[in-house]
Design a protein around this motif. Structure first.
Motif, PDB file in Angstrom:
ATOM      1  N   GLU A 246      -8.528  -7.994 -11.040  1.00 20.10           N
ATOM      2  CA  GLU A 246      -8.315  -9.214 -10.268  1.00 20.10           C
ATOM      3  C   GLU A 246      -8.864  -9.128  -8.859  1.00 20.10           C
ATOM      4  O   GLU A 246      -9.285 -10.119  -8.280  1.00 20.10           O
ATOM      5  CB  GLU A 246      -6.821  -9.547 -10.204  1.00 20.10           C
ATOM      6  CG  GLU A 246      -6.476 -10.585 -11.244  1.00 20.10           C
ATOM      7  CD  GLU A 246      -4.999 -10.890 -11.290  1.00 20.10           C
ATOM      8  OE1 GLU A 246      -4.345 -10.781 -10.245  1.00 20.10           O
ATOM      9  OE2 GLU A 246      -4.534 -11.238 -12.381  1.00 20.10           O
TER      10      GLU A 246
ATOM     11  N   SER B 272     -11.249 -20.388 -10.580  1.00 18.33           N
ATOM     12  CA  SER B 272     -11.466 -19.261 -11.467  1.00 18.33           C
ATOM     13  C   SER B 272     -11.360 -19.772 -12.893  1.00 18.33           C
ATOM     14  O   SER B 272     -10.398 -20.462 -13.222  1.00 18.33           O
ATOM     15  CB  SER B 272     -10.390 -18.225 -11.164  1.00 18.33           C
ATOM     16  OG  SER B 272     -10.555 -17.107 -11.981  1.00 18.33           O
TER      17      SER B 272
ATOM     18  N   VAL C 249     -11.795 -19.019 -17.169  1.00 21.85           N
ATOM     19  CA  VAL C 249     -11.674 -17.933 -18.145  1.00 21.85           C
ATOM     20  C   VAL C 249     -12.165 -18.392 -19.511  1.00 21.85           C
ATOM     21  O   VAL C 249     -11.921 -19.538 -19.906  1.00 21.85           O
ATOM     22  CB  VAL C 249     -10.203 -17.475 -18.265  1.00 21.85           C
ATOM     23  CG1 VAL C 249     -10.060 -16.359 -19.281  1.00 21.85           C
ATOM     24  CG2 VAL C 249      -9.679 -17.014 -16.911  1.00 21.85           C
TER      25      VAL C 249
ATOM     26  N   ASN D  85     -12.544 -16.905 -23.597  1.00 21.01           N
ATOM     27  CA  ASN D  85     -12.407 -15.862 -24.617  1.00 21.01           C
ATOM     28  C   ASN D  85     -13.626 -15.891 -25.521  1.00 21.01           C
ATOM     29  O   ASN D  85     -14.106 -16.962 -25.885  1.00 21.01           O
ATOM     30  CB  ASN D  85     -11.149 -16.094 -25.454  1.00 21.01           C
ATOM     31  CG  ASN D  85      -9.904 -15.909 -24.625  1.00 21.01           C
ATOM     32  OD1 ASN D  85      -9.709 -14.857 -24.020  1.00 21.01           O
ATOM     33  ND2 ASN D  85      -9.070 -16.923 -24.579  1.00 21.01           N
TER      34      ASN D  85
ATOM     35  N   VAL E   9     -13.010 -11.086 -22.825  1.00 23.01           N
ATOM     36  CA  VAL E   9     -12.550 -12.123 -21.909  1.00 23.01           C
ATOM     37  C   VAL E   9     -13.470 -12.140 -20.694  1.00 23.01           C
ATOM     38  O   VAL E   9     -13.642 -11.130 -20.017  1.00 23.01           O
ATOM     39  CB  VAL E   9     -11.097 -11.871 -21.440  1.00 23.01           C
ATOM     40  CG1 VAL E   9     -10.636 -12.999 -20.519  1.00 23.01           C
ATOM     41  CG2 VAL E   9     -10.168 -11.729 -22.623  1.00 23.01           C
TER      42      VAL E   9
ATOM     43  N   THR F  76     -14.286 -13.862 -17.028  1.00 24.54           N
ATOM     44  CA  THR F  76     -13.706 -14.632 -15.928  1.00 24.54           C
ATOM     45  C   THR F  76     -14.775 -14.863 -14.875  1.00 24.54           C
ATOM     46  O   THR F  76     -15.438 -13.913 -14.449  1.00 24.54           O
ATOM     47  CB  THR F  76     -12.525 -13.870 -15.287  1.00 24.54           C
ATOM     48  OG1 THR F  76     -11.603 -13.516 -16.301  1.00 24.54           O
ATOM     49  CG2 THR F  76     -11.832 -14.725 -14.233  1.00 24.54           C
TER      50      THR F  76
END
Ligand code: A8S
Length: 160
Positions: free
Chosen positions: A2, A17, A19, A21, A117, A119
């Motif tokens: 993070e 931010s 995200v 998958n 994942v 980000t």
């Protein structure tokens, strides 16, 4: 991880931010994402890309030609960080014909239960004559499209 997404505060910034998958192995997603000289591998609004400095390593500068359907023509972008161990990529927009002022972004890739994942976070300044909220909504929309497209492209490759 993070801590990579804490951007330095600019005078009047907004940021977000996002995200995504991906149902594919991390190395495959990273191999597509890390090619600074080939953003059109997954970015749908990129028509073409020309390297203006470097060959894809840190400090390289690319000039991106944007699809005609958008209120932008070109973007000059600098690769600030490329960490193949931690899977972190930072780039900043340093010029071009568009409305994203002082845009800089960080993308990280992590493995979760054999899936991936991604980000992407960013900060951007309010452009002259339009609101910071609009700038952020616009950037969010583009990034969401990009990340979804990255997932599609990666998953298709993983299936073959
Ligand atoms: C990215 C993120 C963004 C790129 C935007 C937000 C852009 O390439 C497009 C339209 C614009 O008006 C600005 O990670 C710019 O690439 C599609 C040309 C920078």
């Amino acid at each position: 991880m993070e801590s990579y997404h804490s951007h330095a505060l600019l005078p009047n910034p907004c940021g977000s931010s996002l995200v995504q998958n991906i149902d594919a192995p991390l190395p495959l997603a990273w191999s597509i994402l890390r090619q600074f000289d080939n953003p059109q591998a997954y970015k749908q609004f990129v028509r073409s890309c020309t390297m203006r400095a470097g060959d894809g390593g840190i400090g390289s500068i690319r000039e991106v030609m944007v699809s005609t359907c958008l209120p932008a023509k070109t973007s000059m972008e600098r690769l600030d960080k490329l960490d193949d161990d931690k899977h972190v990529l930072d780039f900043s927009i340093v010029g071009g014909e568009h409305k994203l002022v002082n845009y800089s972004s960080t993308t990280t890739v992590q493995e979760k239960a054999r899936k991936t994942v991604v980000t992407q976070s960013y900060v951007v300044d309010a452009p002259a004559g339009s609101s910071i909220v609009d700038a952020c909504l616009f950037a969010n929309t583009i990034i969401e499209c990009n990340l979804r497209s990255l997932a599609k492209v990666t998953e298709r490759m993983a299936a073959n």
